[in-house]
Design an enzyme around this catalytic site. Structure first.
Site, PDB file in Angstrom:
ATOM      1  N   HIS A 206       5.970   0.673 -16.546  1.00  0.00           N
ATOM      2  CA  HIS A 206       6.275   0.199 -15.266  1.00  0.00           C
ATOM      3  C   HIS A 206       6.197  -0.027 -14.304  1.00  0.00           C
ATOM      4  CE1 HIS A 206       7.181   3.784 -11.861  1.00  0.00           C
ATOM      5  NE2 HIS A 206       7.407   2.997 -11.698  1.00  0.00           N
ATOM      6  N   GLU A 207       5.241  -0.917 -14.403  1.00  0.00           N
ATOM      7  CA  GLU A 207       4.512  -1.279 -13.403  1.00  0.00           C
ATOM      8  C   GLU A 207       5.160  -2.897 -14.633  1.00  0.00           C
ATOM      9  OE1 GLU A 207       3.545  -0.684 -10.570  1.00  0.00           O
ATOM     10  OE2 GLU A 207       3.512   1.352 -11.617  1.00  0.00           O
TER      11      GLU A 207
ATOM     12  N   HIS B 124       8.677  -3.434 -12.932  1.00  0.00           N
ATOM     13  CA  HIS B 124       8.586  -4.573 -11.554  1.00  0.00           C
ATOM     14  C   HIS B 124       7.578  -5.919 -10.785  1.00  0.00           C
ATOM     15  CE1 HIS B 124       8.542  -0.557  -9.472  1.00  0.00           C
ATOM     16  NE2 HIS B 124       8.075   0.181  -9.524  1.00  0.00           N
TER      17      HIS B 124
END
Length: 379
Positions: free
Chosen positions: A67-68, A71
């Site tokens: 998820h990170e 980004h």
């Protein structure tokens, strides 16, 4: 976010974990071993349930990393510097060294994380269906099903419209595109985040009143974090509106008293007496790297008879305990940190070039106010 353990780099981005990850991993493993797995596979022994629970917690941690990193990689694609990715108690954080260049970039960077979590959720859902059809062990199927559900929940929760959640970033991007004012959009998203935090705290207290101790505490903790982080973002937006793009180098003290960390306290006291600089001495090594900061009051605590034999590094605050910022960074992005934590060391490509204290930030804001149009002035 401080990294207690550096795991390495992915695509050139530093990745690490904060110590608080140990707590969340234990709680997740416990929830799987005691509740999720026994409900779906009652025949599984306690030891096996705990092993499956630990494996599920590790895979979820890797899901948070995906998820990170989503980004971070989208940010890099738009030329935004990514400092590091850190996993911690409440999930993860991709720390960006710059603001997105446009509302479109802001939107896509924010949306990348929830999209990644949603893709993982559907992937684990498909894996669950495949394992069920293949009559795989019920405990394994239960963990995969849980991973599908928790990733979908993470995607949905992160899309709630309030900073610092991804949904708050999406809201900020939309308002930025609509009004053309990034700072106004950031403040609006932060206010939404504070309201969301208050709502979660109220829900947590209500759950506590109904006997849900762990769930209530968890909701209240998340709500408190959202409120705190949203307030910090609102302050940064206010500083950005007041200070514009002024770099740290324009307002820092570029000529403090410098000293080698191996010099004695007596020698440093003599240096300060010869060139007083407002109460601080910046320590730097022979190759220019920062080695700490010492204040006059700390020097004064060393008995005079011991000053010749005491290296100044022994009484100084080490760099690891101080904010260290780049000279090229916008002052607005670090103003809150300096006002909260005190004097920061300023570096340029690793070399110490000055210090920045709360008084420097306050002075810059006061100067900015002098040149800001008043309510009745023409713009």
């Amino acid at each position: 976010m401080h990294q207690s353990l550096r795991l390495g780099t992915i695509a050139g981005i530093r990745v690490g974990v904060n110590w608080s990850v140990l707590l969340i991993m234990f709680l997740l493993a416990q929830g799987l071993a005691i509740t999720v797995i026994p409900r779906s596979a009652p025949a599984v022994s306690g030891v096996v349930a705990w092993l499956l629970g630990a494996a599920g917690a590790v895979v979820l941690l890797l899901s948070l990393l995906v998820h990170e990193m989503a980004h971070a990689l989208v940010a890099r694609a738009y030329g935004v510097r990514v400092e590091q990715v850190t996993l911690w108690l409440l999930g993860g954080a991709a720390e960006l060294g710059q603001e997105p260049p446009s509302a479109r970039a802001d939107l896509l960077i924010a949306g990348a994380g929830p999209v990644a979590s949603a893709v993982l959720a559907f992937g684990f859902g498909g894996l669950t269906a495949g394992l069920t059809a293949a009559r795989a062990p019920a405990g394994v199927v239960a963990v995969c099903s849980w991973l599908a559900g928790i990733n979908l929940l993470l995607a949905a929760f992160n899309l709630l419209p309030g900073a610092p959640l991804d949904g708050g970033r999406v809201l900020r991007a939309a308002l930025w595109r609509w009004r053309g004012d990034r700072n106004w959009a950031a403040v609006a998203a932060a206010r939404a985040g504070r309201a969301l935090g208050v709502g979660l705290i109220v829900l947590g207290v209500a759950q506590l009143a109904l006997g849900g101790l762990l769930g209530g505490l968890w909701l209240a903790l998340i709500g408190w974090f959202l409120m705190s982080a949203a307030s910090s973002e609102a302050n940064t937006a206010r500083y950005r509106a007041e200070l514009g793009a002024v770099p740290v180098s324009a307002v820092m003290n570029a000529s403090p008293t410098y000293a080698d960390p191996d010099r004695s306290v007596a020698q440093v006291v003599a240096d300060v007496d010869a060139a007083p600089d407002g109460g601080i001495v910046a320590l730097r090594t022979g190759d220019g790297r920062p080695a700490g900061l010492v204040r006059l009051r700390e020097l004064a605590r060393v008995p005079e008879a011991e000053r010749i034999a005491t290296p100044v590094s022994r009484v100084a605050t080490p760099p690891a305990a101080l904010p260290v910022i780049e000279a090229s960074e916008p002052l607005a992005d670090v103003a809150a940190t300096v006002l909260r934590s005190g004097t920061a060391l300023v570096v340029d490509h690793g070399a110490l070039v000055g210090v920045l204290g709360p008084a420097d930030v306050t002075r810059a804001m006061e100067r900015s106010a002098l040149h800001r149009p008043g309510p009745g002035d023409p713009h």
